[in-house]
Design a protein around this motif. Structure first.
Motif, mmCIF file in Angstrom:
data_model
loop_
_atom_site.group_PDB
_atom_site.id
_atom_site.type_symbol
_atom_site.label_atom_id
_atom_site.label_comp_id
_atom_site.label_asym_id
_atom_site.label_seq_id
_atom_site.Cartn_x
_atom_site.Cartn_y
_atom_site.Cartn_z
ATOM 1 N N THR A 234 -4.632 6.016 5.948
ATOM 2 C CA THR A 234 -4.437 5.239 4.726
ATOM 3 C C THR A 234 -3.132 4.456 4.710
ATOM 4 O O THR A 234 -2.838 3.768 3.741
ATOM 5 N N GLY A 235 -2.326 4.576 5.759
ATOM 6 C CA GLY A 235 -1.041 3.870 5.795
ATOM 7 C C GLY A 235 0.067 4.756 6.317
ATOM 8 O O GLY A 235 0.001 5.252 7.439
ATOM 9 N N LEU A 236 1.085 5.016 5.512
ATOM 10 C CA LEU A 236 2.195 5.877 5.899
ATOM 11 C C LEU A 236 2.235 7.126 5.035
ATOM 12 O O LEU A 236 1.850 7.097 3.859
ATOM 13 N N ASN A 237 2.713 8.218 5.633
ATOM 14 C CA ASN A 237 2.898 9.454 4.871
ATOM 15 C C ASN A 237 3.951 9.255 3.784
ATOM 16 O O ASN A 237 4.887 8.454 3.931
ATOM 17 N N THR A 238 3.820 10.007 2.708
ATOM 18 C CA THR A 238 4.752 9.873 1.590
ATOM 19 C C THR A 238 6.084 10.560 1.866
ATOM 20 O O THR A 238 7.100 10.196 1.279
ATOM 21 N N SER A 239 6.093 11.539 2.762
ATOM 22 C CA SER A 239 7.325 12.267 3.087
ATOM 23 C C SER A 239 7.724 11.993 4.524
ATOM 24 O O SER A 239 6.865 11.865 5.404
ATOM 25 N N PRO A 240 9.011 11.908 4.796
ATOM 26 C CA PRO A 240 9.443 11.666 6.175
ATOM 27 C C PRO A 240 9.138 12.854 7.073
ATOM 28 O O PRO A 240 9.274 14.009 6.671
ATOM 29 N N ALA A 241 8.721 12.557 8.303
ATOM 30 C CA ALA A 241 8.488 13.609 9.291
ATOM 31 C C ALA A 241 9.783 14.042 9.949
ATOM 32 O O ALA A 241 9.836 15.119 10.564
ATOM 33 N N TRP A 242 10.827 13.207 9.805
ATOM 34 C CA TRP A 242 12.095 13.448 10.510
ATOM 35 C C TRP A 242 13.190 12.662 9.817
ATOM 36 O O TRP A 242 12.954 11.549 9.326
ATOM 37 N N SER B 1 0.822 -1.212 0.000
ATOM 38 C CA SER B 1 0.000 0.000 0.000
ATOM 39 C C SER B 1 0.852 1.257 0.000
ATOM 40 O O SER B 1 0.315 2.369 -0.154
ATOM 41 N N TRP B 2 2.165 1.084 0.174
ATOM 42 C CA TRP B 2 3.081 2.233 0.275
ATOM 43 C C TRP B 2 4.468 1.743 -0.075
ATOM 44 O O TRP B 2 4.848 0.614 0.278
ATOM 45 N N THR B 3 5.214 2.556 -0.770
ATOM 46 C CA THR B 3 6.609 2.248 -1.043
ATOM 47 C C THR B 3 7.408 3.537 -1.150
ATOM 48 O O THR B 3 6.886 4.580 -1.567
ATOM 49 N N LYS B 4 8.662 3.473 -0.734
ATOM 50 C CA LYS B 4 9.594 4.591 -0.888
ATOM 51 C C LYS B 4 10.925 4.037 -1.365
ATOM 52 O O LYS B 4 11.297 2.907 -1.047
ATOM 53 N N ASP C 103 -0.695 10.416 17.926
ATOM 54 C CA ASP C 103 -1.887 10.721 17.128
ATOM 55 C C ASP C 103 -2.758 9.491 16.915
ATOM 56 O O ASP C 103 -3.752 9.542 16.183
ATOM 57 N N GLY C 104 -2.393 8.369 17.544
ATOM 58 C CA GLY C 104 -3.163 7.149 17.414
ATOM 59 C C GLY C 104 -2.709 6.227 16.307
ATOM 60 O O GLY C 104 -3.237 5.122 16.161
ATOM 61 N N TYR C 105 -1.705 6.656 15.519
ATOM 62 C CA TYR C 105 -1.178 5.851 14.425
ATOM 63 C C TYR C 105 0.285 5.523 14.699
ATOM 64 O O TYR C 105 1.083 6.417 15.021
ATOM 65 N N ASP C 106 0.653 4.247 14.548
ATOM 66 C CA ASP C 106 2.046 3.877 14.732
ATOM 67 C C ASP C 106 2.894 4.392 13.573
ATOM 68 O O ASP C 106 2.398 4.569 12.450
ATOM 69 N N ASP C 107 4.159 4.604 13.860
ATOM 70 C CA ASP C 107 5.087 5.198 12.904
ATOM 71 C C ASP C 107 6.218 4.217 12.603
ATOM 72 O O ASP C 107 6.404 3.226 13.308
ATOM 73 N N VAL C 108 6.987 4.487 11.551
ATOM 74 C CA VAL C 108 7.976 3.535 11.051
ATOM 75 C C VAL C 108 9.327 4.215 10.832
ATOM 76 O O VAL C 108 9.383 5.356 10.338
ATOM 77 N N LEU C 109 10.395 3.506 11.204
ATOM 78 C CA LEU C 109 11.766 3.952 10.965
ATOM 79 C C LEU C 109 12.364 3.177 9.792
ATOM 80 O O LEU C 109 12.166 1.964 9.675
ATOM 81 N N VAL C 110 13.126 3.883 8.947
ATOM 82 C CA VAL C 110 13.834 3.260 7.830
ATOM 83 C C VAL C 110 15.264 3.783 7.830
ATOM 84 O O VAL C 110 15.488 4.986 7.971
ATOM 85 N N GLY C 111 16.227 2.872 7.659
ATOM 86 C CA GLY C 111 17.623 3.264 7.595
ATOM 87 C C GLY C 111 18.178 3.188 6.190
ATOM 88 O O GLY C 111 17.819 2.298 5.411
ATOM 89 N N TYR D 214 15.299 7.699 8.779
ATOM 90 C CA TYR D 214 14.048 8.357 8.406
ATOM 91 C C TYR D 214 12.922 7.887 9.324
ATOM 92 O O TYR D 214 12.864 6.714 9.683
ATOM 93 N N LEU D 215 12.020 8.800 9.647
ATOM 94 C CA LEU D 215 10.786 8.465 10.355
ATOM 95 C C LEU D 215 9.597 8.860 9.492
ATOM 96 O O LEU D 215 9.505 10.009 9.034
ATOM 97 N N TYR D 216 8.681 7.910 9.285
ATOM 98 C CA TYR D 216 7.453 8.168 8.542
ATOM 99 C C TYR D 216 6.272 7.992 9.490
ATOM 100 O O TYR D 216 6.147 6.955 10.155
ATOM 101 N N TYR D 217 5.416 9.000 9.552
ATOM 102 C CA TYR D 217 4.230 8.944 10.403
ATOM 103 C C TYR D 217 3.151 8.074 9.772
ATOM 104 O O TYR D 217 2.937 8.093 8.555
ATOM 105 N N GLY D 218 2.431 7.338 10.642
ATOM 106 C CA GLY D 218 1.262 6.618 10.199
ATOM 107 C C GLY D 218 0.073 7.545 10.007
ATOM 108 O O GLY D 218 0.046 8.666 10.524
ATOM 109 N N MET D 219 -0.921 7.069 9.272
ATOM 110 C CA MET D 219 -2.139 7.832 9.005
ATOM 111 C C MET D 219 -3.240 6.853 8.610
ATOM 112 O O MET D 219 -2.991 5.643 8.500
#
Length: 337
Positions: free
Chosen positions: A161-169, A106-109, A131-139, A154-159
């Motif tokens: 529909t899945g994960l945000n397209t841009s990293p939050a951090w 459902s999401w790829t980067k 915010d009630g959505y789990d988030d994901v780290l990518v190295g 990289y940190l991507y926030y959950g939402m």
């Protein structure tokens, strides 16, 4: 472990085979469902990589519940993915449901940089911003931005529909060949402020002023969570001060092992020299209100030269000594205050 992807009350297990089929390295990921009697013998789900040599499933991890639908999700890395940059790497999210994992991502980067190795390490970060959505780290440990192969996390926030397209951090250490993002994990709440923190490894980090006395000593960095997200600079870090110790090759949050109300962390150093050369060590650091301990509280070593014990799994419930394991416990070590 991906958690409970079909919400049947049993946790499930995901396995990666990045060299599948042998020599072609498309890679395949397989999910085994938990049952009352243990794991099913046959996978309930599998996905094969679509690109030759991409090593899809080199890294696999639970993503937590990124869309807050009550079903746990998984994230899969293919650090040698090419589209079009060589070895830029990619990560793929698969959502859980009542029938199991989705058959398509459902999401790829992608790393968008030659040899960034984006997706070589992955982890659930927990819900960093509450915010009630789990988030994901990518190295992306070979990422270059001013310093060659310094690495980036990289940190991507959950939402919904899945994960945000841009990293939050994102984080970098600005040290050439440091390989930040070689490992990463949720750290739990190490300072007791109710916000989840993260820990990131840099297994080739060197800080010896160019003398060559601490080459690839390695390091681990903790970033605190807050209402605005993760801190922009590290709040704590550890360096091994020993050449080729490669500390930070593995890092993990380990919950509150001493029941003092603060979560704790582990750092693996597979090249550590103790009584024997390259025996490796796993170091435990206690959390506290002011900061994580400067000196590790516990060291676990192997007795055999070259056995490299500094590889660790995430968030163990307990540690068992197996036959002929040869572990040595050093500690406790007093904290500096």
């Amino acid at each position: 472990m991906p958690g409970d992807v079909n919400h049947d009350g049993y946790d499930d297990v995901i396995v990666g085979a990045p060299d599948y089929p042998t020599g072609q390295r498309y890679g395949i990921a397989l999910l085994y469902l938990g049952t009352a009697s243990g794991l099913d013998n046959s996978p309930a789900w599998s996905v094969q990589g679509s690109r030759y040599g991409s090593e899809f499933s080199y890294s696999v991890a639970s993503a937590g519940d990124v869309n807050n639908d009550g079903f746990d999700d998984v994230i899969i890395g293919a650090h040698r993915w090419e589209d079009p940059s060589i070895n830029e790497g990619a990560a793929f999210l698969y959502l859980g449901s009542k029938t199991g994992l989705s058959t398509t991502h459902s999401w790829t980067k992608q790393g968008n940089q030659t040899s960034a190795y984006f997706g070589k390490s992955l982890a659930s970060a927990g819900d960093i911003n509450k915010d009630g959505y789990d988030d994901v780290l990518v190295g992306a440990p070979i990422y270059t931005n001013g310093q060659s192969n310094e690495g980036r996390a990289y940190l991507y926030y959950g939402m919904s529909t899945g994960l945000n397209t841009s990293p939050a951090w994102t984080a970098e250490v600005n040290v050439a060949y440091a390989n930040l993002g070689s490992s990463l994990s949720s750290a739990g709440d190490v300072n007791g402020d109710t916000y989840t923190d993260v820990i990131v490894g840099a297994d080739h980090y060197t800080n010896d002023g160019g003398t060559g006395t601490e080459t690839y000593e390695g390091a681990a960095f903790v970033y605190y969570g807050s209402p605005s997200g993760l801190s922009t600079s590290d709040n704590w870090h550890y360096e091994s001060n020993q050449s080729y110790a490669n500390c930070g090759s593995a890092v993990s949050g380990i919950r509150d092992v001493n029941h003092d109300g603060y979560d704790d962390v582990m750092v693996g150093c597979p090249g550590w020299n103790g009584i024997n050369d390259y025996e490796g060590v796993v170091l435990v650091f206690y959390g506290s209100a002011s900061r994580i301990a400067v000196i590790p509280k516990l060291g676990l070593y192997l007795w055999a030269s070259g056995r490299q014990s500094g590889w660790i799994d995430r968030a163990p419930g307990r540690c068992e000594r197996g036959r002929n394991s040869g572990f040595r416990r050093d500690g406790p070590v007093l904290d500096q205050s």
